[in-house]
Design a protein around this motif. Sequence first.
Motif, PDB file in Angstrom:
ATOM      1  N   THR A 182      37.734  37.764  27.890  1.00  0.00           N
ATOM      2  CA  THR A 182      38.384  36.525  28.305  1.00  0.00           C
ATOM      3  C   THR A 182      38.772  36.593  29.776  1.00  0.00           C
ATOM      4  N   GLY A 183      38.767  35.449  30.438  1.00  0.00           N
ATOM      5  CA  GLY A 183      39.162  35.422  31.834  1.00  0.00           C
ATOM      6  C   GLY A 183      39.200  34.019  32.399  1.00  0.00           C
ATOM      7  N   ASP A 184      39.748  33.901  33.574  1.00  0.00           N
ATOM      8  CA  ASP A 184      39.886  32.623  34.278  1.00  0.00           C
ATOM      9  C   ASP A 184      39.323  32.804  35.680  1.00  0.00           C
ATOM     10  N   ILE A 185      38.147  32.237  35.925  1.00  0.00           N
ATOM     11  CA  ILE A 185      37.473  32.478  37.203  1.00  0.00           C
ATOM     12  C   ILE A 185      38.141  31.748  38.362  1.00  0.00           C
ATOM     13  N   THR A 186      39.157  30.946  38.087  1.00  0.00           N
ATOM     14  CA  THR A 186      39.912  30.298  39.174  1.00  0.00           C
ATOM     15  C   THR A 186      41.095  31.156  39.628  1.00  0.00           C
ATOM     16  N   GLN A 187      41.316  32.293  38.953  1.00  0.00           N
ATOM     17  CA  GLN A 187      42.442  33.155  39.312  1.00  0.00           C
ATOM     18  C   GLN A 187      41.984  34.597  39.532  1.00  0.00           C
ATOM     19  N   ILE A 188      41.064  34.763  40.467  1.00  0.00           N
ATOM     20  CA  ILE A 188      40.529  36.094  40.778  1.00  0.00           C
ATOM     21  C   ILE A 188      41.407  36.754  41.836  1.00  0.00           C
ATOM     22  N   ASP A 189      41.883  37.979  41.541  1.00  0.00           N
ATOM     23  CA  ASP A 189      42.782  38.704  42.435  1.00  0.00           C
ATOM     24  C   ASP A 189      42.088  39.850  43.168  1.00  0.00           C
ATOM     25  N   LEU A 190      40.777  39.934  43.049  1.00  0.00           N
ATOM     26  CA  LEU A 190      40.027  40.986  43.726  1.00  0.00           C
ATOM     27  C   LEU A 190      39.978  40.715  45.232  1.00  0.00           C
ATOM     28  N   PRO A 191      39.752  41.761  46.033  1.00  0.00           N
ATOM     29  CA  PRO A 191      39.534  41.528  47.471  1.00  0.00           C
ATOM     30  C   PRO A 191      38.400  40.525  47.683  1.00  0.00           C
ATOM     31  N   LYS A 192      38.466  39.752  48.744  1.00  0.00           N
ATOM     32  CA  LYS A 192      37.558  38.618  48.961  1.00  0.00           C
ATOM     33  C   LYS A 192      36.085  38.997  48.907  1.00  0.00           C
ATOM     34  N   LYS A 193      35.724  40.163  49.385  1.00  0.00           N
ATOM     35  CA  LYS A 193      34.310  40.543  49.442  1.00  0.00           C
ATOM     36  C   LYS A 193      33.824  41.254  48.182  1.00  0.00           C
ATOM     37  N   VAL A 194      34.701  41.379  47.191  1.00  0.00           N
ATOM     38  CA  VAL A 194      34.327  42.054  45.942  1.00  0.00           C
ATOM     39  C   VAL A 194      33.996  41.000  44.887  1.00  0.00           C
ATOM     40  N   PRO A 195      32.742  40.915  44.423  1.00  0.00           N
ATOM     41  CA  PRO A 195      32.374  39.900  43.424  1.00  0.00           C
ATOM     42  C   PRO A 195      32.991  40.197  42.060  1.00  0.00           C
ATOM     43  N   SER A 196      33.301  39.150  41.325  1.00  0.00           N
ATOM     44  CA  SER A 196      33.900  39.290  39.994  1.00  0.00           C
ATOM     45  C   SER A 196      32.864  39.734  38.975  1.00  0.00           C
ATOM     46  N   GLY A 197      33.209  40.754  38.199  1.00  0.00           N
ATOM     47  CA  GLY A 197      32.325  41.222  37.139  1.00  0.00           C
ATOM     48  C   GLY A 197      32.126  40.199  36.042  1.00  0.00           C
ATOM     49  N   LEU A 198      33.136  39.331  35.825  1.00  0.00           N
ATOM     50  CA  LEU A 198      33.013  38.298  34.796  1.00  0.00           C
ATOM     51  C   LEU A 198      31.964  37.269  35.193  1.00  0.00           C
ATOM     52  N   ILE A 199      32.028  36.796  36.423  1.00  0.00           N
ATOM     53  CA  ILE A 199      31.057  35.807  36.890  1.00  0.00           C
ATOM     54  C   ILE A 199      29.647  36.393  36.865  1.00  0.00           C
ATOM     55  N   HIS A 200      29.520  37.624  37.345  1.00  0.00           N
ATOM     56  CA  HIS A 200      28.217  38.284  37.372  1.00  0.00           C
ATOM     57  C   HIS A 200      27.665  38.461  35.960  1.00  0.00           C
ATOM     58  N   ALA A 201      28.493  38.914  35.026  1.00  0.00           N
ATOM     59  CA  ALA A 201      28.026  39.197  33.664  1.00  0.00           C
ATOM     60  C   ALA A 201      27.614  37.929  32.923  1.00  0.00           C
ATOM     61  N   THR A 202      28.396  36.868  33.060  1.00  0.00           N
ATOM     62  CA  THR A 202      28.057  35.638  32.336  1.00  0.00           C
ATOM     63  C   THR A 202      26.745  35.045  32.848  1.00  0.00           C
ATOM     64  N   GLU A 203      26.485  35.198  34.131  1.00  0.00           N
ATOM     65  CA  GLU A 203      25.210  34.714  34.684  1.00  0.00           C
ATOM     66  C   GLU A 203      24.058  35.615  34.242  1.00  0.00           C
ATOM     67  N   LEU A 204      24.272  36.918  34.275  1.00  0.00           N
ATOM     68  CA  LEU A 204      23.228  37.887  33.935  1.00  0.00           C
ATOM     69  C   LEU A 204      22.853  37.841  32.454  1.00  0.00           C
ATOM     70  N   LEU A 205      23.843  37.581  31.578  1.00  0.00           N
ATOM     71  CA  LEU A 205      23.638  37.709  30.128  1.00  0.00           C
ATOM     72  C   LEU A 205      23.540  36.377  29.398  1.00  0.00           C
TER      73      LEU A 205
END
Length: 316
Positions: A257-280
């Motif tokens: 579960t996650g909310d892609i509008t509330q990402i707290d990672l450093p700006k240049k680090v891509p979200s694993g959730l966004i990457h995984a949902t696109e990849l899978l």
Amino acid sequence: MNVESEYTIVVPDAELLSCICGTNDVNLKLIEEHLGLPVFTRGNELSVDTDDFGLREKFRYIIDRITDELQDGTKNTIDIITSVLNIKKSADMDSVSILVPGALRKVFPHTQHQADYIQALRDCDMVFCFGAAGSGKTFIAVAEALRLVLMHKVSRLILTRPVVEAGESLGFLPGDLEDKINPYLRPLYDSMEMILPKETVKRLIESEIIEIAPLAYMRGRTLNNAVVILDEAQNTTKEQMKMFLTRMGENSKVFITGDITQIDLPKKVPSGLIHATELLKDIDEIGMIKLTAEDVVRNPLVKKIVKAYENEQAEL
């Protein structure tokens, strides 16, 4: 009321009728709004004045479903009403509601998207759910996971979140490791304690049937005969997400579960959730559910706030 067009349902007793109507007829008003016509009460009877067979059938379905749930011991009638009115009639209410053994409450979907989410949790061994704050994504996953554990479908529940530091390093926070990570994991405790008595949750954790740990603790493990929830998955890196997804073992289910509008990672680090949902996304055995502002079940003001942010995002 026209006697010839009157359609009446007899409720088993007056107390049950009172529960259906709700305090100050609040439930009845919701039913009337849904049907688009008034509902009349008389003794232990409910009636509508219509010749429309479709409306009569809808009225019968609504009252029958509410009556069934109340007679099964469910107390929160507003949850029942909301669920019955918002979920497609073709859906089996038992298949999209969650009854956890020993629970304080039965969990009902409030929207069609939430019903689809519950169905996906039942049908798929891995489910991604991303959506707005307050849309029920974590709560519903926790409820279904507790059901699986307490019905002995799996032997344990593992809840995990990435620990993303915001301003303070964990090393400088007071206390031992448990004290330091507890604020990150508190929402998972809150979800469980909304479903089960605190004493039950405590006993399950002490007996290690429920394990709550930071995501880093998952590395190197194979999680067999378990249901595993990764919460706040938008704050995983691509590497962390791959590591987590490959922990899945035999007879296990994984809910992300996650909310892609509330990402707290450093700006240049891509979200694993966004990457995984696109990849899978093209793997049929993996469920993908998106919840929106319309699924928010917190204070109505939260729904308006989330909607405003969604509209802003759509304009960008």
